[in-house]
Design a protein around this motif. Structure first.
Motif, PDB file in Angstrom:
ATOM      1  N   GLU A 140       0.840  -1.222   0.068  1.00  0.00           N
ATOM      2  CA  GLU A 140       0.085  -0.116  -0.109  1.00  0.00           C
ATOM      3  C   GLU A 140       0.950   1.066   0.077  1.00  0.00           C
ATOM      4  O   GLU A 140       0.504   2.193  -0.636  1.00  0.00           O
ATOM      5  CB  GLU A 140      -0.866   0.007   1.331  1.00  0.00           C
ATOM      6  N   GLY A 141       1.798   1.298   0.899  1.00  0.00           N
ATOM      7  CA  GLY A 141       2.925   2.359   0.936  1.00  0.00           C
ATOM      8  C   GLY A 141       3.358   2.510  -0.373  1.00  0.00           C
ATOM      9  O   GLY A 141       3.534   3.713  -0.769  1.00  0.00           O
ATOM     10  N   ARG A 142       3.897   1.576  -0.920  1.00  0.00           N
ATOM     11  CA  ARG A 142       4.563   1.646  -2.326  1.00  0.00           C
ATOM     12  C   ARG A 142       3.678   2.258  -3.104  1.00  0.00           C
ATOM     13  O   ARG A 142       4.144   3.085  -3.979  1.00  0.00           O
ATOM     14  CB  ARG A 142       4.888   0.196  -2.541  1.00  0.00           C
ATOM     15  N   LEU A 143       2.658   1.589  -3.276  1.00  0.00           N
ATOM     16  CA  LEU A 143       1.549   2.215  -4.377  1.00  0.00           C
ATOM     17  C   LEU A 143       1.048   3.809  -4.032  1.00  0.00           C
ATOM     18  O   LEU A 143       1.206   4.428  -4.945  1.00  0.00           O
ATOM     19  CB  LEU A 143      -0.003   1.227  -4.310  1.00  0.00           C
ATOM     20  N   SER A 144       1.004   4.074  -3.134  1.00  0.00           N
ATOM     21  CA  SER A 144       0.765   5.690  -2.713  1.00  0.00           C
ATOM     22  C   SER A 144       1.925   6.477  -3.090  1.00  0.00           C
ATOM     23  O   SER A 144       1.677   7.383  -3.591  1.00  0.00           O
ATOM     24  CB  SER A 144       0.300   5.657  -1.126  1.00  0.00           C
ATOM     25  N   LEU A 145       3.065   5.995  -2.742  1.00  0.00           N
ATOM     26  CA  LEU A 145       4.283   6.583  -3.116  1.00  0.00           C
ATOM     27  C   LEU A 145       4.337   6.772  -4.571  1.00  0.00           C
ATOM     28  O   LEU A 145       4.729   7.821  -5.139  1.00  0.00           O
ATOM     29  CB  LEU A 145       5.516   5.894  -2.590  1.00  0.00           C
ATOM     30  N   LEU A 146       3.983   5.692  -5.372  1.00  0.00           N
ATOM     31  CA  LEU A 146       4.076   5.626  -6.760  1.00  0.00           C
ATOM     32  C   LEU A 146       3.067   6.708  -7.157  1.00  0.00           C
ATOM     33  O   LEU A 146       3.214   7.278  -8.435  1.00  0.00           O
ATOM     34  CB  LEU A 146       4.069   4.141  -7.251  1.00  0.00           C
ATOM     35  N   GLN A 147       1.951   6.551  -6.676  1.00  0.00           N
ATOM     36  CA  GLN A 147       0.982   7.755  -7.256  1.00  0.00           C
ATOM     37  C   GLN A 147       1.645   8.842  -6.816  1.00  0.00           C
ATOM     38  O   GLN A 147       1.000   9.706  -8.024  1.00  0.00           O
ATOM     39  CB  GLN A 147      -0.369   7.440  -6.271  1.00  0.00           C
TER      40      GLN A 147
END
Lengths: 614, 834
Positions: B641-648
């Motif tokens: 989740e953290g990763r996805l939000s950073l990528l977003q």
């Protein structure tokens, strides 16, 4: 390849080693008593060239450890750390010290930074609250002689720090290294150079000289040439085909030493071998084009057999003399010969396949600027077949730099292919490469004018930072094609090139390309400056200089020392370039000494620019 | 020449001479009688404080400082408390000991430097008497207070007060006392009248001078020699006792037949003295008492002051200044009437020579016969050194030079050095400078100190002249003087900044060892920051400019200078300084204008302060870098989740940076991550974090062809790459049927040669052959060769009538393939014909 009879003597660089060793011993003695020594991993090999384990033990070093950024197991109450001035390592030492503190253990810590300490490192010590618990020192070990004519600063991070991060912290180090050479082997008569960093290093060196008195000495090195790696990226991006370079590409020479695996030694053990002029076999083939090496080695083997065969029909006395005098040498030669033959076989297995030929053909096409479309499809296939992450990247860069950028369509599709294959984190790699101008999108005429008008606006906006960015991306324009024409770097391809009898430095690339860096050096030395090369230096973004030194008096008479030329590569140089310079030296009666921040090759260059690393 | 001896006075077997050195150019009268007058030894300055005890505020006492020749150096009204004693330090600073125990220090030009106190208790009890003394440790101060206690400070530079033990039975001040420096200890010898005591750090011991006659009476005056080795004691019965100051040995005891307390008593001796003496001064009489008991008496008309020197006594009166000293032995030898010493003969010889008289030869021969010519020259040179009169100096030096001509191996060093030194001495003795140094004093003082003193007195041109004349290396000589000069120059209030900067630059130029930043620091200290900055511009080493600029709060300038210096450590120092000093916004703005500093700081942040890095990019609206930052961060993040939000976040920033390509790629990555997550959850495939290619490969190897196919379509993977991938995976798993099916699924975008090759890589010739027929014509020969089918290759080559290919086939043929070789050769020949 025979020497010209009048070529001058090389200075003896053993002195540098002794100096470094004495300084280290002095520093070790500053911490009397038994102590454990922690050595930064990439300092292990250089240290080994300076002082072996028994020397260290003589000075009360108890155990030796490699810095591994893990908790330590030492029981000694004195710890000495021999490290590069890197923040991560200093942080690790802080952790060690703080862990000891928490455990109520009292130890003495000493950090020896080499070649110098940086304020940032001390700031970390202070921040972590152990500034008072450690003593720090500097070991000014700037220069490691790798061979009679190669000296390395062993600072591979110079390249990334300086050219990518724009951190000029090593410039002064280079200046100090130059200063050391100057004080031992100078005074230099003339200093030439090109590149921003070279100029800064030169100035740093001048400042250091000004601070001390000059004693008149007999110079051993006459002229100096400083060159930034970013002046010529093309040469290190090409595949190396001269033996020494090829060995480096295939096996990776580390600090003048290579580890041959079982496939080379034809036994089950790996073997570490020093590669330098002491190796009689190697010294004869190191500068040869690979296609000649095998023939040469088999000739050598035959000669060796003849020498062995002399035994037959000897009487006892002769045999005794043979055993005591010749046999050892022959055995030694035999051993080396079988090693190099093994290495050759291994290389042949890897490199003489169709693939390698096609790779070379592609490179040569790129250098000549022919059949670019075929090259691009070759690269696509290269990626499709997942040949090698680094190799593909290298080819992309070579394409961009020779073609002055990729067409937007190709740029996008190749990048997509690459990212899908090797991961999105390479977005950062591409961003790095773009920043260096190694892999860029072609600017159409239209975008250029847009850029210019943008620049015009920016001037009004007074955002100086952006302005320089805009200009630098303009300036990063590679002018390889124009330079190639001006300096005649690519010989006409219709002539047959006999690699056995090289006629110019192009032989190191199978006659397809004269390395730009070496050609520049040749031209500047020939003209004794940059006059007549104005256009060339303009294409290289300027920053060229040629300064006469203090002992101008004897510059008219060409003394021996003046034909000894120190070439300093800031950001690394390849073995091929060294071979080319050796060739040039033989042709013109010079002796070149290559000083480099590190030995590099295409893989190291690319690896240094990978994203997702600090 | 005979009149030289006219002023010689015999004392025992020695002589004393008294010569005038200066007509004093001051005009003071009563001050010498009523005021406090203190002259520094080694021809130092004289301080005069008129009526120090006057306390009414309406008429403040005046403090005057003169050179030894009476030229006024400075003069100012004394505004502080009553002064008990004045004294000079070794570095020509004036100490004024006040009644309340505070000591004020002034420089020669009357400007206040600093002050210190002799102890808190003194404020109450008041200083009764004070003495300033010199020892190897520096300048010291000793006081005796109203409570009859002594306090000492041995070195005022490193102030350590020592209160000495109480003296039994002492009330008020002692009748007389001296400070002695012995055995590395400073002691006080005092007389309470009938008794003598030695006071050291811990004890108070009663002592008695050995051999002092019992009827001598009580001690009322004492004096120690300059070296503290000898002591003289004067009693109320008029007896003068001399001896060693450790009171072990008596030298003499003389009855002066005067019972009044002398106003001053000073030792007069010189190194290798034959007849040391003590000089006593009363109101109307000056008496020289030799240890042999002889005395010389001079009447005194004007009030005067004695100054003890290393080798003489200076007598300063309101009108003139005289030297009183024992005539050096060598001068006695030369000038004594009817002297037959070699030096005297040489002088005579030279005199005759100048008169062109042949007597010169006779004299010379006489010296030579005694083999004393070298000695004669040496005597003349040495005597010249002792002379004050330039004519006498000249005639002696000429005689020496004349004698030297007849010597073959005589080192000229002594002669040359003395010549040089005499020139220097004559220059500083000039009344305008006013330093009446003897040669002996000069040697003791050393040239370095002499130059320092000239510098203190601001005789810069003379000091430079001397440095150049004596060829002192620049670092110790000229540069040092220039540095002082410049530091003094920047304090001149009446000149404009521009004028001073210009003047300094012209004079100092680029003399080695003079640091403009030091001068600038001085200017800043004096409250002239603008001047300091102007001066800093001359500093060649930009690194040197930085610390001062930071001190002056010129941070921006400091930063650009640091950058200019090329020393990243320096840049970093300034950056750290700025970071602490400025608010964040300003700090970032400053960095923006200095790309070098900015990149340095960025790199530091990458390692140490990632959040700051983000702020930096934010401030610059550098969306591209910000996006890159998020990408980097996403790889540090383990949770999906953290990763996805950073990528977003990265996608957003890429969009802002108008980098649609990167935004798209990042979105794809997010899609891929979600896909991987799904499969990991469903099948435990372990795909998380793999690249698209690696994911597909993993799926294919797991046999999840459908899912791989889906990715291939969703992400629009080029056919070629997918085919290569699937081909390799199938071959690796040796799923030959699947491979065959795949080969027939549609026309291969990569041709069929790779099929042949992968099969052969797995050493499956059988499978490989299946695909040979499908290979394009152009590659057929190669395909046949790959599977090792020479005949097929030959057929294909012949069919294609390709000479090169036939050559390749031929090269692969071994001798056993006779038939094939013949066939190929024939075909080649056939082509060649056409």
């Amino acid at each position: 390849m025979a020497q010209r009879r009048d070529s001058p003597e090389l200075p003896d660089f053993f002195l540098l080693k002794r100096l470094a060793r004495d300084q280290l011993i002095y520093l070790l003695e500053q911490l009397p008593g038994k102590k454990d020594l922690f050595i930064e991993a990439d300092l292990m090999s250089p240290l080994d060239r300076i002082a072996n384990v028994s020397t260290l033990k003589e000075h009360e070093v108890d155990k030796l450890y490699k810095v591994e950024h893990k908790p330590i197991v030492s029981t000694s109450d004195q710890l000495c750390f021999l490290i590069r001035p890197r923040i991560q390592t200093v942080k690790w030492i802080c952790d060690v010290a703080n862990a000891d503190k928490a455990a109520g253990k009292f130890r003495r810590y000493k950090i020896i930074f080499t070649p110098q300490k940086f304020y940032a490192c001390e700031a970390v010590l202070e921040e972590q609250g152990i500034y008072g618990d450690v003593t720090t020192d500097e070991w000014p070990f700037y220069l490691l002689p790798l061979d009679d004519d190669i000296i390395s600063l062993e600072l591979p991070e110079f390249f990334r720090d300086n050219f990518l991060a724009g951190n000029q912290r090593w410039v002064r180090t280079v200046g100090s290294a130059l200063h050391l050479l100057h004080s031992l082997y100078g005074p230099f008569c003339k200093v030439y150079g090109i590149g921003r960093c070279s100029k800064m290093a030169y100035e740093s060196w001048r400042n250091q000289i000004e601070e001390e008195e000059q004693k008149p000495r007999k110079a051993e090195i006459g002229n100096v040439f400083l060159i930034d790696r970013d002046v010529d990226y093309v040469t290190p991006l090409c595949s190396q085909v001269v033996y020494e370079g090829l060995v480096d590409d295939v096996f990776r020479i580390k600090c003048g030493c290579v580890e041959f695996g079982p496939d080379v030694t034809s036994s089950d053990k790996s073997l570490k071998v020093m590669l330098n002029s002491q190796d009689k076999v190697f010294s004869e083939i190191r500068n040869e084009h690979f296609s000649n090496v095998f023939g040469f080695l088999s000739q050598k083997a035959r000669n060796l057999q003849i020498a062995y065969d002399k035994r037959r029909g000897m009487d006892i006395k002769q045999m005794k003399a043979f055993v005591s005098e010749e046999l050892k040498g022959l055995k030694q030669e035999h051993r080396l010969l079988s090693l190099h033959i093994g290495a050759c076989e291994s290389i042949m297995k890897k490199k003489t396949k169709q693939d390698f030929q096609e790779l070379l053909k592609t490179e040569h096409s790129l250098l000549e600027g022919f059949e670019i479309r075929e090259c691009i499809s070759y690269m696509e296939e290269h990626i499709s077949r997942q040949v090698s992450m680094i190799e593909s990247l290298r080819l992309l860069c070579l394409l961009s730099i020779t073609e002055n950028g990729l067409l937007p369509k190709d740029y996008r599709s190749l990048k997509t292919q690459y990212l899908q294959s090797y991961g999105v984190d390479h977005l950062l790699t591409f961003s790095n490469l773009r920043q260096l101008g190694l892999l860029v999108e072609q600017q159409t005429g239209e975008t250029l004018t847009v850029m210019e008008s943008k620049v015009g606006k920016l001037v009004n906006d007074r955002t100086a930072g952006k302005l320089t960015d805009a200009f630098s991306s303009l300036a990063k324009k590679s002018n390889f094609r124009a330079l190639s024409r001006k300096l005649n770097l690519v010989p006409k391809s219709d002539e047959e090139y006999d690699l056995r009898v090289p006629r110019d430095m192009a032989y190191i690339f199978s006659g397809a390309y004269i390395p730009l860096s070496c050609k520049l050096i040749e031209q500047v030395l020939e003209r004794d400056g940059w006059t007549g090369l104005e256009e060339v230096s303009r294409l290289l973004n300027g920053h060229e200089f040629a300064v006469s030194g203090s002992n101008r008096a004897d510059s008219r008479t060409k003394t021996d020392a003046q034909r000894v030329i120190l070439v300093m590569f800031l950001g690394g140089c390849t073995f091929s370039e060294i071979s080319a310079l050796r060739f040039l030296g033989r042709e013109k009666g010079y002796k070149f000494i290559v000083v480099t921040t590190a030995i590099t090759n295409s893989s190291r260059l690319m690896e240094a620019l990978l994203g997702n690393q600090v | 020449m005979s009149f030289i001896t006219a002023c010689w006075n015999p004392l025992g077997d020695a002589f004393y001479w008294r010569t005038e050195v200066y007509d004093m150019s001051w005009s003071i009268r009563d001050a010498l009688r009523d005021g406090l007058v203190v002259a520094a030894p080694y021809g130092g300055p004289i301080a005069v404080l008129s009526s120090p005890q006057r306390r009414s505020p309406s008429s403040r006492p005046q403090l005057d400082i003169y050179s030894a020749s009476g030229v006024s150096i400075s003069s100012f009204p004394w505004k502080s408390g009553p002064v008990v004693q004045l004294g000079w330090t070794v570095s020509d600073e004036l100490l004024c000991v006040q009644e309340d125990g505070s000591v004020l220090i002034y420089d020669l030009f009357g400007s206040f430097k600093r002050h210190f106190s002799m102890g808190q208790e003194v404020v109450q009890s008041q200083v009764l008497e004070a003495k300033v003394f010199h020892s190897p440790y520096g300048t010291g101060v000793a006081i005796v207070t109203g409570s009859s206690r002594f306090t000492l400070a041995t070195n005022i530079e490193e102030l350590k007060l020592r209160r000495l033990p109480e003296v039994p039975g002492l009330q008020g001040k002692p009748s007389c006392w001296v400070v002695l420096s012995q055995d590395r200890q400073t002691k006080v010898l005092l007389s309470t009248g009938p008794e003598l005591f030695i006071l050291d750090n811990t004890s108070c011991t009663a002592v008695c001078p050995p051999g002092l006659s019992p009827q001598a009476g009580s001690v009322i005056h004492m004096a120690a020699s300059i070296s503290y080795k000898y002591l003289s004691v004067f009693t109320d019965s008029g007896r003068l006792w001399t001896g060693t100051s450790n009171l072990q040995e008596k030298l003499s005891e003389v009855d002066t037949k005067r019972t009044a307390t002398p106003t001053q008593m000073v030792w007069c001796r010189r190194p290798q003295s034959q007849q040391p003496s003590v000089v006593l001064l009363w109101d109307r009489l000056l008496m020289v008492v030799g240890s042999c008991g002889d005395t010389i008496q001079f009447p005194v008309e004007n009030p005067c002051v004695l100054v003890g020197e290393l080798d003489s006594v200076r007598i300063i009166s309101s009108t003139n200044q005289e030297f009183l000293q024992e005539v050096p032995l060598v001068c006695q030898d030369i000038f004594k009437i009817a002297s037959m010493a070699p030096g005297a003969l040489l002088l005579e010889a030279h005199r005759e020579y100048e008169k062109s008289s042949q007597k010169a030869d006779e004299y010379l021969r006489e010296i030579k016969e005694q083999k004393m010519l070298g000695e004669a020259v040496r005597q003349c040179v040495e005597a010249a050194g002792h002379e004050f009169d330039t004519d006498t100096q000249k005639s002696l030096m000429r005689a020496a030079s004349f004698g030297k001509c007849f010597l073959t191996d005589f080192s000229p060093d002594h002669f040359v050095n003395t010549c040089r030194e005499l020139r220097v001495l004559n220059a500083v003795r000039d009344p305008a400078v006013g330093m009446p140094l003897t040669h002996t004093q000069f040697k003791q003082l050393t040239l370095q100190v002499l130059i320092d003193r000239l510098v203190y007195r601001r005789f810069y041109p003379l000091a430079i002249e001397i440095c150049r004349y004596l060829k002192i290396p620049d670092y110790q000589g000229v540069s040092r003087v220039l540095k002082h000069w410049a530091s003094c120059k920047v304090q001149q209030k009446d000149l404009s900044d521009e004028a001073i900067a210009q003047a300094v630059c012209v004079k100092v130029g680029d003399s080695p060892g003079v640091s403009y930043s030091d001068i600038a620091a001085k200017a800043y200290e004096c409250g002239r920051p603008e001047l300091a900055i102007k001066l800093l511009d001359f500093e060649a080493r930009s690194g040197e400019q930085v610390p001062l600029l930071l001190k002056m709060k010129r941070s921006q300038l400091a930063l650009s200078k640091a950058v200019e210096s090329g020393d990243t450590d320096l840049v970093y120092t300034v950056v750290t300084h700025l970071k602490n000093e400025m608010n964040r916004g300003d700090f970032f703005m400053t960095l923006r204008n200095q790309p070098v500093a900015l990149s340095l700081y960025r790199q530091f942040c990458k390692l140490q302060e990632l959040d700051t890095l983000k702020d930096l990019y934010n401030q610059d609206d550098d969306h591209q870098e910000l996006a890159n930052y998020y990408i980097t961060a996403s790889y540090r993040e383990k949770r999906l989740e953290g990763r996805l939000s950073l990528l977003q976040s990265a996608v957003d920033e890429y969009n802002k940076a108008k980098n649609e390509f990167a935004a798209k790629v990042t979105e794809d990555e997010m899609k891929l991550l979600r896909f991987q997550r799904k499969l990991d959850d469903e099948k435990g495939a372990g795909l998380q974090g793999l690249s698209l290619q690696a994911t597909m490969e993993a799926l294919l190897l797991l046999g999840l062809h459908k899912q791989a196919e889906q990715l291939y379509k969703d992400f629009r993977v080029p056919d070629k790459r997918y085919w290569w991938l699937k081909l390799r995976c199938l071959a690796e798993k040796e799923e030959w049927d699947e491979l065959e099916k795949f080969s027939r699924s549609k026309k291969s975008p990569i041709g069929y040669l790779p099929f042949v090759e992968v099969c052969m890589k797995s050493n499956n010739k059988f499978e490989a052959r299946k695909y040979v027929s499908k290979v394009m014509l152009e590659q057929k020969v190669k395909a046949h060769l790959t599977v090792g089918d020479l005949e097929g290759a030959a057929d294909a080559a012949i069919e294609r009538r390709n000479d090169a290919e036939m050559g390749v086939v031929l090269s692969r043929c071994s001798a056993s393939d006779r038939l094939l070789i013949d066939r190929l050769n024939r075909a080649r020949a056939a082509i060649a014909k056409k």
